[in-house]
Motif scaffolding. Structure first.
Motif: not given
Length: 93
Positions: A4-5, A14, A16-17, A23-25, A27
């Motif tokens: 979690e961002n 956002s 994130g995963y 990596k992608s986010t 949000g």
């Protein structure tokens, strides 16, 4: 794992995963103007709403509607602004 961002006093949030591609986010951006820095190349997809972006080496804001995207090179900064809540997908490559 999902991260979690939260940025700009909670106005940008956002999740994130990681995928096989990196990596992608995904949000939401509340209305306002925000400046981001990049460490990697970023591909920003507008899912819902719209964003205006002031990209590196540009002096003019460009509008991106739902279904469009823009790219930002690594080690640079860019600004976005929105008049409405906007959903996005950001891929870090």
């Amino acid at each position: 794992m999902i991260s979690e961002n939260q940025y700009f006093d909670g106005n940008v949030k956002s999740l994130g995963y990681e995928t096989a591609d990196g990596k992608s986010t995904i949000g939401i951006i509340n209305p306002g103007e925000y400046q981001f820095g990049t460490a990697q190349k970023e591909i920003m997809h507008v899912v819902e709403g719209e964003l205006s972006a002031l990209l590196p080496d540009s002096e003019e804001w460009k509008l991106f509607s739902a279904g469009s995207h823009f790219e930002v090179p690594a080690n640079s900064s860019f600004k976005v602004r929105s008049e409405v809540q906007t959903a996005y997908l950001c891929q870090y490559r």
